[in-house]
Design a protein around this motif. Structure first.
Motif, PDB file in Angstrom:
ATOM      1  N   SER A 230      -3.414  -0.764  -3.404  1.00 46.34           N
ATOM      2  CA  SER A 230      -3.338   0.253  -3.353  1.00 46.34           C
ATOM      3  C   SER A 230      -4.902   0.787  -3.405  1.00 46.34           C
ATOM      4  O   SER A 230      -5.701   1.521  -2.739  1.00 46.34           O
ATOM      5  CB  SER A 230      -2.502   1.381  -3.755  1.00 46.34           C
ATOM      6  OG  SER A 230      -1.029   1.022  -3.227  1.00 46.34           O
TER       7      SER A 230
ATOM      8  N   LEU B  25       0.768  -1.156  -0.048  1.00 41.76           N
ATOM      9  CA  LEU B  25       0.225  -0.012   0.143  1.00 41.76           C
ATOM     10  C   LEU B  25       0.890   1.250   0.019  1.00 41.76           C
ATOM     11  O   LEU B  25       1.644   1.346   0.921  1.00 41.76           O
ATOM     12  CB  LEU B  25      -1.014  -0.089   1.345  1.00 41.76           C
ATOM     13  CG  LEU B  25      -1.771   1.314   1.421  1.00 41.76           C
ATOM     14  CD1 LEU B  25      -2.743   1.486   0.307  1.00 41.76           C
ATOM     15  CD2 LEU B  25      -2.424   1.076   2.823  1.00 41.76           C
TER      16      LEU B  25
ATOM     17  N   SER C 164      -7.445  -0.758  -1.300  1.00 45.79           N
ATOM     18  CA  SER C 164      -7.617  -0.296   0.103  1.00 45.79           C
ATOM     19  C   SER C 164      -7.997   0.910   0.123  1.00 45.79           C
ATOM     20  O   SER C 164      -8.727   1.181   1.144  1.00 45.79           O
ATOM     21  CB  SER C 164      -5.909  -0.401   0.626  1.00 45.79           C
ATOM     22  OG  SER C 164      -5.424  -1.772   0.304  1.00 45.79           O
ATOM     23  N   TYR C 165      -7.766   1.846  -0.603  1.00 49.65           N
ATOM     24  CA  TYR C 165      -8.260   3.428  -0.569  1.00 49.65           C
ATOM     25  C   TYR C 165      -9.891   3.270  -0.668  1.00 49.65           C
ATOM     26  O   TYR C 165     -10.570   4.126  -0.332  1.00 49.65           O
ATOM     27  CB  TYR C 165      -7.558   4.316  -1.378  1.00 49.65           C
ATOM     28  CG  TYR C 165      -6.134   4.667  -1.178  1.00 49.65           C
ATOM     29  CD1 TYR C 165      -6.186   5.630   0.027  1.00 49.65           C
ATOM     30  CD2 TYR C 165      -4.979   4.267  -1.663  1.00 49.65           C
ATOM     31  CE1 TYR C 165      -4.958   6.069   0.634  1.00 49.65           C
ATOM     32  CE2 TYR C 165      -3.920   4.597  -0.919  1.00 49.65           C
ATOM     33  CZ  TYR C 165      -3.917   5.337   0.071  1.00 49.65           C
ATOM     34  OH  TYR C 165      -2.585   5.783   0.618  1.00 49.65           O
TER      35      TYR C 165
ATOM     36  N   ASP D   5       1.453   5.083   0.411  1.00 50.99           N
ATOM     37  CA  ASP D   5       0.947   6.287   1.323  1.00 50.99           C
ATOM     38  C   ASP D   5       0.527   7.561   0.242  1.00 50.99           C
ATOM     39  O   ASP D   5       1.374   7.601  -0.900  1.00 50.99           O
ATOM     40  CB  ASP D   5       1.147   6.551   2.317  1.00 50.99           C
ATOM     41  CG  ASP D   5       2.801   7.196   2.384  1.00 50.99           C
ATOM     42  OD1 ASP D   5       3.026   7.844   1.323  1.00 50.99           O
ATOM     43  OD2 ASP D   5       3.694   6.673   3.111  1.00 50.99           O
TER      44      ASP D   5
END
Length: 347
Positions: free
Chosen positions: A297, A168, A300-301, A170
């Motif tokens: 990613s 993931l 997850s977001y 940021d």
């Protein structure tokens, strides 16, 4: 007893040799009597012992190269295009290594040596694919073709499957990565990475995307050929603007959004971006991150922003909800913040 006849030909004499052992007749032609006599002696001995002749495959067996080609032709029509290409790549590799042998003559030792040879060059998942192909080939040869063969790789030690790597990025890492993608020598790397972050498509789905799959007026990408079931991927406003600009600036009539004409036959289309993406990650100070991490990613977001698991599963193309649940492993801080909603219970 061999019969050797001298036959005059335009460019000189030849010697036609005929033998008969236990009712089996064989013949061959040589340019010298000595070669003819030697062949006759060796061939008669093999026939008396019931052994196959050089270049011949006994009943119940099949030349390995022939078997691989026959297997690929049999299973290919039912598979998707990229899977067919992968099978063809594996078949060429196996034929190069085992060519000249028959199905019966390949031993467990041979397959173990092939496993070790490949493990020195590629990861365990690639070797597992090769061994699975070999296993399916022998199963078809035994069950459907009626050959008396046994899979020589059935009992050898298999490589351990790689641990599932979840990554993931940021927001700071995403910005840094995109900055380096902008200055990459790979013309479309930035647009490709942005689209992956905004759609969560599999790396090869995005890299091999065709313009006829992009339905901008409806705000979706129509994926008819996928790893699992066909699905439609919704586009964010950013993704729509990105694709619209690319369509207007397109310099060729290629049906592909990202791939140039010379790369459309890649077994896995995302290989086109793999090296340039790795370079951008190194430049951005991001370690141990692959193209699949962009998909992780995106999922997850979506979850962190309140999208329910079922909807995320449909966007990602997961058949099983448990595949989607693994993305919640990243969300510890998000869960701690969420649990505050019940902090005052009982007070």
């Amino acid at each position: 007893m061999a019969t050797i006849r001298r036959v005059e030909r335009k460019y000189g004499p030849v010697f036609v040799t005929e033998i008969c052992v236990n009712g089996t007749r064989k013949s061959a032609t040589f340019d010298s009597k000595a070669k003819a006599m030697l062949w006759a002696e060796e061939t008669e001995e093999l026939l008396r012992e019931g052994k196959p002749l050089p270049g011949e495959v006994p009943a119940g067996d099949m030349d390995f190269s022939v078997a691989v080609d026959k297997y690929v032709m049999a299973v290919g029509p039912a598979k998707k295009k990229n899977t067919r290409r992968l099978d063809q790549e594996i078949s060429r590799r196996l034929i190069t290594y085992f060519g000249g042998k028959s199905l019966r003559t390949i031993t467990a030792k041979d397959v173990a040596e092939y496993r070790d040879y490949r493990l020195q060059r590629v990861g365990s998942s690639s070797v597992i694919q090769d061994l699975s192909f070999l296993s399916c080939l022998y199963r078809m040869a035994r069950v459907e073709w009626g050959l008396d063969v046994v899979n020589p790789g059935a009992e050898i030690r298999k490589p351990s499957a790689p641990k599932h790597r979840l990554s993931l990025l940021d927001p700071r890492q995403i910005d840094a990565l995109l900055d380096w993608c902008c200055v990459s020598k790979s013309e479309h790397l930035y647009c490709y990475v942005m689209l992956q972050l905004h759609t969560g498509m599999r790396p090869s789905e995005g890299a091999g995307l065709r313009w006829d799959q992009v339905l901008l007026s409806r705000g979706i990408i129509d994926l008819t050929e996928t790893k699992t079931d066909p699905r439609r991927v919704p586009l964010t406003d950013t993704a729509k603007r990105l694709l619209s600009r690319m369509q207007q600036e397109q310099k060729t009539n290629s049906p592909y959004v990202f791939l140039p004409p010379g790369k459309v036959d890649l077994v896995q289309p995302h290989r086109y971006f793999r090296r340039s993406f790795a370079t951008a990650c190194r430049s951005a100070g991001i370690d141990n991150f692959t193209l699949y991490g962009l998909r992780h990613s995106a999922a997850s977001y979506l979850i962190m922003n309140g999208v329910d698991i079922r909807t995320v599963a449909e966007i990602m193309g997961h058949r099983n909800i448990s595949q989607t649940m693994k993305y919640t492993h990243f969300l510890d801080a998000h869960k701690i913040a969420a649990i505050g909603a019940i902090d005052r219970l009982g007070k």
